[in-house]
Write a protein that holds these residues in place. Structure first.
Motif, PDB file in Angstrom:
ATOM      1  N   HIS A 170      11.934  -0.593  -4.499  1.00 14.70           N
ATOM      2  CA  HIS A 170      12.570  -1.349  -3.422  1.00 14.70           C
ATOM      3  C   HIS A 170      14.094  -1.209  -3.465  1.00 14.70           C
ATOM      4  CE1 HIS A 170       8.904  -4.247  -2.847  1.00 14.70           C
ATOM      5  NE2 HIS A 170       8.711  -3.055  -2.333  1.00 14.70           N
ATOM      6  N   ALA A 171      14.662  -1.150  -4.674  1.00 17.08           N
ATOM      7  CA  ALA A 171      16.103  -0.967  -4.803  1.00 17.08           C
ATOM      8  C   ALA A 171      16.531   0.367  -4.205  1.00 17.08           C
ATOM      9  CB  ALA A 171      16.519  -1.057  -6.265  1.00 17.08           C
ATOM     10  N   ARG A 172      15.744   1.391  -4.471  1.00 16.54           N
ATOM     11  CA  ARG A 172      16.043   2.708  -3.898  1.00 16.54           C
ATOM     12  C   ARG A 172      15.948   2.643  -2.383  1.00 16.54           C
ATOM     13  NH1 ARG A 172      11.801   6.092  -5.814  1.00 16.54           N
ATOM     14  NH2 ARG A 172      10.724   5.571  -3.896  1.00 16.54           N
ATOM     15  N   GLU A 173      14.908   1.989  -1.862  1.00 15.51           N
ATOM     16  CA  GLU A 173      14.742   1.864  -0.417  1.00 15.51           C
ATOM     17  C   GLU A 173      15.887   1.070   0.215  1.00 15.51           C
ATOM     18  OE1 GLU A 173      10.915   0.044  -0.169  1.00 15.51           O
ATOM     19  OE2 GLU A 173       9.815   1.914  -0.538  1.00 15.51           O
ATOM     20  N   ALA A 174      16.449   0.141  -0.550  1.00  8.81           N
ATOM     21  CA  ALA A 174      17.553  -0.675  -0.040  1.00  8.81           C
ATOM     22  C   ALA A 174      18.896   0.038  -0.136  1.00  8.81           C
ATOM     23  CB  ALA A 174      17.622  -1.995  -0.801  1.00  8.81           C
ATOM     24  N   GLY A 175      18.912   1.234  -0.715  1.00  6.13           N
ATOM     25  CA  GLY A 175      20.130   2.024  -0.727  1.00  6.13           C
ATOM     26  C   GLY A 175      20.990   1.896  -1.969  1.00  6.13           C
ATOM     27  N   PHE A 176      20.491   1.259  -3.016  1.00  7.39           N
ATOM     28  CA  PHE A 176      21.274   1.139  -4.236  1.00  7.39           C
ATOM     29  C   PHE A 176      21.421   2.498  -4.924  1.00  7.39           C
ATOM     30  CE2 PHE A 176      20.120  -3.297  -3.663  1.00  7.39           C
ATOM     31  CZ  PHE A 176      21.285  -3.951  -4.045  1.00  7.39           C
ATOM     32  N   ASP A 177      22.532   2.673  -5.627  1.00  6.06           N
ATOM     33  CA  ASP A 177      22.787   3.910  -6.357  1.00  6.06           C
ATOM     34  C   ASP A 177      22.007   3.969  -7.666  1.00  6.06           C
ATOM     35  OD1 ASP A 177      24.937   5.115  -4.646  1.00  6.06           O
ATOM     36  OD2 ASP A 177      25.892   3.206  -5.106  1.00  6.06           O
ATOM     37  N   GLY A 178      21.480   2.852  -8.100  1.00  6.73           N
ATOM     38  CA  GLY A 178      20.697   2.781  -9.320  1.00  6.73           C
ATOM     39  C   GLY A 178      20.365   1.334  -9.618  1.00  6.73           C
ATOM     40  N   VAL A 179      19.748   1.103 -10.775  1.00  2.00           N
ATOM     41  CA  VAL A 179      19.401  -0.264 -11.168  1.00  2.00           C
ATOM     42  C   VAL A 179      19.800  -0.503 -12.613  1.00  2.00           C
ATOM     43  CG1 VAL A 179      17.444  -0.343  -9.566  1.00  2.00           C
ATOM     44  CG2 VAL A 179      17.053   0.233 -11.968  1.00  2.00           C
ATOM     45  N   GLU A 180      20.056  -1.763 -12.905  1.00  2.00           N
ATOM     46  CA  GLU A 180      20.287  -2.203 -14.277  1.00  2.00           C
ATOM     47  C   GLU A 180      19.195  -3.200 -14.645  1.00  2.00           C
ATOM     48  OE1 GLU A 180      24.299  -3.228 -15.948  1.00  2.00           O
ATOM     49  OE2 GLU A 180      23.445  -5.243 -16.037  1.00  2.00           O
ATOM     50  N   ILE A 181      18.484  -2.937 -15.728  1.00  7.30           N
ATOM     51  CA  ILE A 181      17.438  -3.839 -16.218  1.00  7.30           C
ATOM     52  C   ILE A 181      18.103  -4.900 -17.084  1.00  7.30           C
ATOM     53  CG2 ILE A 181      15.368  -4.007 -17.633  1.00  7.30           C
ATOM     54  CD1 ILE A 181      14.990  -0.936 -17.008  1.00  7.30           C
ATOM     55  N   HIS A 182      17.961  -6.155 -16.703  1.00  5.51           N
ATOM     56  CA  HIS A 182      18.569  -7.246 -17.476  1.00  5.51           C
ATOM     57  C   HIS A 182      17.663  -7.554 -18.665  1.00  5.51           C
ATOM     58  CE1 HIS A 182      20.955 -10.508 -18.663  1.00  5.51           C
ATOM     59  NE2 HIS A 182      21.145 -11.123 -17.505  1.00  5.51           N
ATOM     60  N   ALA A 183      18.127  -7.157 -19.857  1.00  4.64           N
ATOM     61  CA  ALA A 183      17.351  -7.374 -21.082  1.00  4.64           C
ATOM     62  C   ALA A 183      18.135  -8.222 -22.072  1.00  4.64           C
ATOM     63  CB  ALA A 183      16.980  -6.031 -21.707  1.00  4.64           C
ATOM     64  N   GLY A 184      19.011  -9.082 -21.571  1.00  6.49           N
ATOM     65  CA  GLY A 184      19.836  -9.905 -22.447  1.00  6.49           C
ATOM     66  C   GLY A 184      19.855 -11.353 -22.042  1.00  6.49           C
ATOM     67  N   ASN A 185      20.762 -12.118 -22.671  1.00  5.77           N
ATOM     68  CA  ASN A 185      21.104 -13.493 -22.292  1.00  5.77           C
ATOM     69  C   ASN A 185      19.928 -14.466 -22.311  1.00  5.77           C
ATOM     70  OD1 ASN A 185      23.172 -11.591 -21.159  1.00  5.77           O
ATOM     71  ND2 ASN A 185      24.201 -13.518 -20.727  1.00  5.77           N
ATOM     72  N   GLY A 186      18.921 -14.194 -23.126  1.00 10.64           N
ATOM     73  CA  GLY A 186      17.818 -15.135 -23.270  1.00 10.64           C
ATOM     74  C   GLY A 186      16.772 -15.071 -22.190  1.00 10.64           C
ATOM     75  N   TYR A 187      16.793 -14.021 -21.335  1.00 11.72           N
ATOM     76  CA  TYR A 187      15.778 -13.890 -20.293  1.00 11.72           C
ATOM     77  C   TYR A 187      14.558 -13.121 -20.827  1.00 11.72           C
ATOM     78  CZ  TYR A 187      19.512 -15.800 -17.478  1.00 11.72           C
ATOM     79  OH  TYR A 187      20.503 -16.627 -17.003  1.00 11.72           O
ATOM     80  N   LEU A 188      13.609 -12.806 -19.976  1.00  4.08           N
ATOM     81  CA  LEU A 188      12.278 -12.417 -20.445  1.00  4.08           C
ATOM     82  C   LEU A 188      12.290 -11.264 -21.451  1.00  4.08           C
ATOM     83  CD1 LEU A 188       9.221 -12.852 -20.325  1.00  4.08           C
ATOM     84  CD2 LEU A 188       9.154 -11.197 -18.450  1.00  4.08           C
ATOM     85  N   ILE A 189      12.967 -10.166 -21.139  1.00  5.26           N
ATOM     86  CA  ILE A 189      12.915  -9.028 -22.063  1.00  5.26           C
ATOM     87  C   ILE A 189      13.574  -9.386 -23.386  1.00  5.26           C
ATOM     88  CG2 ILE A 189      13.628  -6.643 -22.426  1.00  5.26           C
ATOM     89  CD1 ILE A 189      13.380  -6.205 -19.416  1.00  5.26           C
TER      90      ILE A 189
END
Length: 365
Positions: A170-189
């Protein structure tokens, strides 16, 4: 002192040429349209104003309804959300900017009111010592205690990995140049990475290899969807708030960095503590990370021009991210380069609201 110049030079991030090495760090602003957590024209204006950053990393964006933890944060799982984000990327690109979407699942950092079954999910059924911002029935946002989570089953985990993959598409379809996976700050990953939040006894818990398994599954799925060269990962090795003070997290993260390097991802983004007496990341860790990971390294955490430039000069980082200064200074790179005065932001307008305290800050005159 070294003349600070390289921060303002171009940098090649995979196939993308960035105009400078300044990154606008991801910052939650909670301005999406309701109902539906849909990005809107106001958000497009806000990001386009800040497009002089070499790279913008968007605010954290939930990959699914299950991944939500704060009111009015945007998603990227519905057609309306994808269309809303297209407004944002078009506006940024029209100004010559580059923008990545930060993919987010909060895990246990959530409140029952966001979930049909009244329960967030987590690696283990352990409640975080933390609060999240929730808008009540009276329309007022408040920090409230998080709710107790349920533990994800192995089939649940596979479904979440698939949610990440679809979000990347979906990010690609929305025109983003890429994605960053949030794997910090106490969130799920991050919750999977740490023994303080992950007490599983299956393939996703226990050993370091098992605790990084979920992160690697997500990174592989995302990279397989949009390309490793357009995939970044944010980690928070030395942030221990929210019950995340794991004694084994540093070697775990270094092992994860080696594995992510083998996948060929574009960058690692270190979220560093940003309060007044916060601990500094030890230099030996920076050197080890540079040896273990051959891609670009971004740092964020109350950096000044001088501190960021020193790490660039030492060859330990490639880009420096700035957060709060971008709130009130849409032309932050120009102000930094020219020594122009910085405006102060209105802290009462950070979450929710209108264009006030959001897109109404002027460029320097």
């Amino acid at each position: 002192m070294t003349t600070p110049t390289s921060l303002f030079t171009a940098f090649n991030l995979g196939p993308l040429e960035l105009a400078n090495r300044i990154v606008m760090a991801p910052m939650t602003r909670s301005r999406s349209t309701q109902p539906g957590d849909v990005p809107n024209a106001g958000m497009a204006t806000y990001y386009a104003q800040r497009a002089s950053a070499g790279l913008i990393v968007s605010e954290a964006t939930q990959i699914s309804p299950q991944g939500k933890g704060y009111s009015f944060t945007p998603g990227v799982y519905s057609a309306e959300q994808v269309a809303g984000w297209r407004q944002v990327t078009d506006a940024v690109h029209a100004q010559g900017g580059r923008i990545f979407l930060q993919l987010w699942h909060v895990g246990r950092m959530s409140h029952a009111s966001f979930h049909a079954d009244s329960q967030p999910v987590a690696p283990s059924a352990l409640r975080a010592d933390a609060q999240v911002w929730v808008v009540g029935d009276d329309g007022v946002g408040r920090m409230v205690e998080v709710s107790a989570p349920r533990a994800l089953s192995e089939s649940d985990i596979l479904a979440v990995v698939e949610d990440y993959r679809i979000a990347a598409r979906h990010a690609r379809e929305a025109g983003f140049d890429g994605v960053e996976i949030h794997a910090g700050n106490g969130y799920l990953i991050d919750q999977f990475l740490r023994t303080t939040s992950n007490t599983r006894d299956d393939a996703y818990g226990g050993s370091r290899e098992n605790r990084i398994r979920f992160l690697l599954a997500v990174a592989s799925a995302v990279a397989g969807e949009i390309g490793a060269h357009r995939t970044g990962v944010r980690l928070a090795p030395y942030i221990t708030a929210r019950g995340m003070d794991c004694p084994d997290v540093i070697p775990t993260i270094l092992q994860a960095a080696k594995a992510l390097d083998a996948l060929g991802i574009a960058y690692l983004h270190l979220a560093e503590a940003d309060w007044d007496d916060a601990p500094q990341i030890p230099e030996p860790f920076r050197h080890q990370l540079r040896r273990d990971f051959s891609g670009a390294i971004i740092v964020a955490g109350r950096y000044t021009l001088e501190r960021g430039q020193a790490l660039l000069d030492a060859g330990l980082v490639d880009l420096v991210a700035f957060g709060r200064p971008f709130v009130a200074n849409p032309d932050f790179p120009a102000r930094l380069k020219n020594g122009w005065p910085m405006a102060d932001f209105d802290g009462s307008q950070l979450f929710g609201g209108t264009e006030l305290g959001y897109s109404n800050y002027p460029a320097y005159q």
